[in-house]
Design an enzyme around this catalytic site. Structure first.
Site, short mmCIF file in Angstrom:
data_model
loop_
_atom_site.label_atom_id
_atom_site.label_comp_id
_atom_site.label_asym_id
_atom_site.label_seq_id
_atom_site.Cartn_x
_atom_site.Cartn_y
_atom_site.Cartn_z
N TRP A 35 32.76 36.64 64.91
CA TRP A 35 33.69 36.78 64.07
C TRP A 35 33.27 37.42 62.70
CZ3 TRP A 35 38.78 34.86 62.55
CH2 TRP A 35 38.93 34.69 61.06
N ASN A 37 35.00 38.22 58.77
CA ASN A 37 35.97 38.37 57.69
C ASN A 37 35.69 39.25 56.64
OD1 ASN A 37 35.22 35.23 57.43
ND2 ASN A 37 36.03 35.55 55.36
N ASP A 38 35.57 38.88 55.19
CA ASP A 38 35.62 39.70 54.17
C ASP A 38 34.43 40.72 54.24
OD1 ASP A 38 37.27 37.34 53.55
OD2 ASP A 38 35.94 36.98 51.76
N PHE A 97 28.93 32.22 51.53
CA PHE A 97 30.31 32.92 51.33
C PHE A 97 30.30 34.44 50.85
CE2 PHE A 97 33.84 29.33 51.54
CZ PHE A 97 33.28 29.04 52.92
N SER A 98 31.48 34.85 50.28
CA SER A 98 31.39 36.10 50.07
C SER A 98 30.73 36.35 48.51
CB SER A 98 32.82 36.62 49.78
OG SER A 98 33.41 36.73 50.84
N ARG A 166 33.99 30.91 43.78
CA ARG A 166 33.50 31.83 44.58
C ARG A 166 33.60 33.33 44.31
NH1 ARG A 166 37.56 28.60 47.29
NH2 ARG A 166 39.27 29.89 47.98
N ASP A 167 32.95 33.92 45.19
CA ASP A 167 33.01 35.48 45.21
C ASP A 167 32.56 36.20 44.37
OD1 ASP A 167 34.16 34.31 47.90
OD2 ASP A 167 36.27 34.72 47.21
N GLU A 222 40.80 34.47 44.96
CA GLU A 222 39.63 34.69 45.51
C GLU A 222 39.25 36.36 45.52
OE1 GLU A 222 39.80 32.06 49.43
OE2 GLU A 222 41.11 33.72 49.83
N TRP A 305 44.84 35.66 57.13
CA TRP A 305 44.41 34.33 57.57
C TRP A 305 45.37 33.29 58.18
CZ3 TRP A 305 39.82 33.03 57.72
CH2 TRP A 305 38.58 33.24 57.00
#
Ligand code: FRU
Length: 495
Positions: A35, A37-38, A97-98, A166-167, A222, A305
């Site tokens: 998988w 994502n970002d 996470f990102s 986050r991020d 985000e 998403w």
């Protein structure tokens, strides 16, 4: 190196061999295995572009986040490197996470990212505690900083949720100090973008709340990005749980950009306007870089998403990035064009000029395929009333097609992938409002095996969508209700 990272590296190397190159996008970066994502840590370091990404190698569905890693000379042909980060430390044991990347004065590369850990609250509900962390490396191997986490709940301004923090997007100021903008939920107010500063990139403190959402655009925000472009400040974000606003913002998660200025006294972003970044179905969490030759280039996750967990578990990879897009400003709005490096992949040019269609659907010799770049210039027929509708249908055979259609009287361009082979009751259409001069329109449609990106009027708007249509559907047709005149230039793309 931790066992968790070593296991991930071994697993991806073994499993990737079972994915045939033809079963992946030809010129979009996809998950090495499992998988994606970002985009994370999009950067230029030691002579190459680096792209890290949210990564769960063990499954084609979201799970404990690692950072996948790939490098490229042109942002189109990518080579995978071993996974860069794994959830292996007390502050990120449930996920990395990102985040973003920057080159340090000593030549190392610093990654700033969000670590998460699951905690039970007093009611027994699970909460995701989010903190900011650092890892430093050489372009392949990264060591997590002993002083992690570098930003926690204690650094948040009043009302900030530690469960939605986050991020980080990091940059260096002219005086050599560092800043990072981080997304944070202001409890009861929706998302906000918060700036932190640092002298050395390791020791961080709160600087200012740059901008509050107050639920104007979705709820939590985000993946911020912030930069100057042609004398304007641009703030990019991704909003969760949006309600639609006309045809500008759609339901669910979507992206936005704001143009404005930065007020150095109040340390706030003064917003002038906000718009969607992409009017299609699949685009989220983009990051930008400044290339060595001064271009601002953006890449987003080409997914949505709300629909990304509908594939079967045995899918060997899931998740791909958009094409890299060069950004500029025209009339106060962002213009997005495929990076110029992409043009080098065009081959076998086929041109059809002055094609007149009158209440008909036609195909054109040499215009078909699933790895193509096609420019369509549409002119109304001056002799007759303005046409009602024009449509181009592609990835087409008797059973399937995806369509882009234009109704000049309504000023609406629509992308429709209902017949793309999906078996799910999800959103398959999206519409955008289009500026046009009496029916004139320019479309650039770039098809890869599992996606389409439509650049309208030289990048004034973009509509991106994934399509999982069988590769045997190679046809392209042009359809008009009324009378239109077309110029079509089509290239094959060498992946
Ligand atoms: C956005 C996002 C980020 C987060 C990451 C987790 O798509 O939710 O906010 O860091 O994905 O994988």
């Amino acid at each position: 190196m931790s066992q968790v990272l070593r296991d991930a590296r071994r697993y991806e190397e073994e499993k990737e061999q079972f994915i045939r190159p033809d079963d992946r996008p030809a010129f979009h970066l996809s998950a090495r295995v499992g998988w994606m994502n970002d985009p994370n840590g999009f950067s230029f370091y030691q002579g190459c572009y680096h792209m890290f990404y949210q990564y769960h190698p063990y499954d084609s569905h979201w799970g404990p986040m690692h950072w996948g890693h790939a490098v490229s000379k042109d942002m189109i042909h990518w080579n995978y490197l071993p996974a860069a980060l794994a959830p292996d430390s007390p502050y990120d044991r449930d996920g990395c996470f990102s985040g973003s990347a920057i080159t340090m004065p000593d030549g190392s590369q610093l990654l700033m990212y969000t670590g998460i850990i699951y905690e039970q609250d007093e009611r027994g509900d699970t909460r995701q505690v989010q903190t900011q962390n650092i890892a430093v490396g050489d372009g392949t191997d990264y060591v997590k900083y002993q002083g992690n986490p570098v930003l926690t709940e204690d650094d948040l301004p009043e009302g900030g949720s530690p469960y939605a923090f986050r991020d980080p997007k990091i940059w260096r100021e002219e005086d050599g100090t560092y800043k990072a903008v981080v997304a944070n939920e202001h409890i009861g107010q929706g998302g906000r973008m918060v700036i932190f500063s640092s002298e050395d990139g390791f020791s961080w403190h709160f600087d200012s709340v740059m901008l509050e959402n107050h639920y104007r655009i979705g709820c939590m925000w985000e993946c911020p990005d912030y930069f100057e472009l042609e004398g304007k400040q641009i703030l990019i974000g991704s909003a969760q749980d949006m309600l639609p606003k006309g045809l500008e913002y759609h339901n669910g998660n979507g992206t936005f950009y704001m143009t404005g200025t930065y007020d150095s006294k109040s340390k706030q972003f003064i917003e002038e306007a906000n718009y969607s970044l992409d009017y299609g179905i699949d685009f989220y969490a983009p990051q930008t870089i400044l290339t060595p030759d001064g271009r601002r280039v953006m890449i987003g996750w080409m997914q949505n998403w709300d629909t990304c967990n509908l594939h079967v578990a045995s899918t060997p990879w899931f998740g791909q990035m958009s094409l890299p897009r060069e950004l500029s400003i025209k009339d106060g709005r962002l213009i997005q064009k495929p990076i110029r490096e992409f043009d080098a992949l065009r081959t076998n040019m086929v041109v059809h000029d002055d094609v007149r269609i009158f209440h008909d659907e036609i195909s054109l010799e040499g215009v078909q395929g699933r790895l193509i770049d096609m420019e369509i210039e549409l002119f109304p027929d001056p002799e007759v009333p303005l046409f009602q509708k024009f449509a181009v249908r592609f990835a087409k055979n008797d059973e399937y097609h995806t369509a882009v259609s234009f109704r000049p009287h309504e000023g609406i361009l629509k992308i429709d992938r209902k017949f793309s082979g999906s078996r799910r009751a999800i959103i398959h259409q999206r519409r955008a409002r289009i500026n046009h001069d009496k029916g004139r329109l320019k479309l650039r449609i770039i098809l890869d095996r599992f996606s389409v990106e439509v650049f309208v009027n030289d990048g004034e708007k973009v509509l991106s969508a994934t399509i999982f249509t069988d590769q045997s559907a190679q046809g392209v047709t042009f359809h008009a209700q009324g009378s239109v005149i077309l110029r079509v230039t089509k290239y094959d793309i060498e992946g």
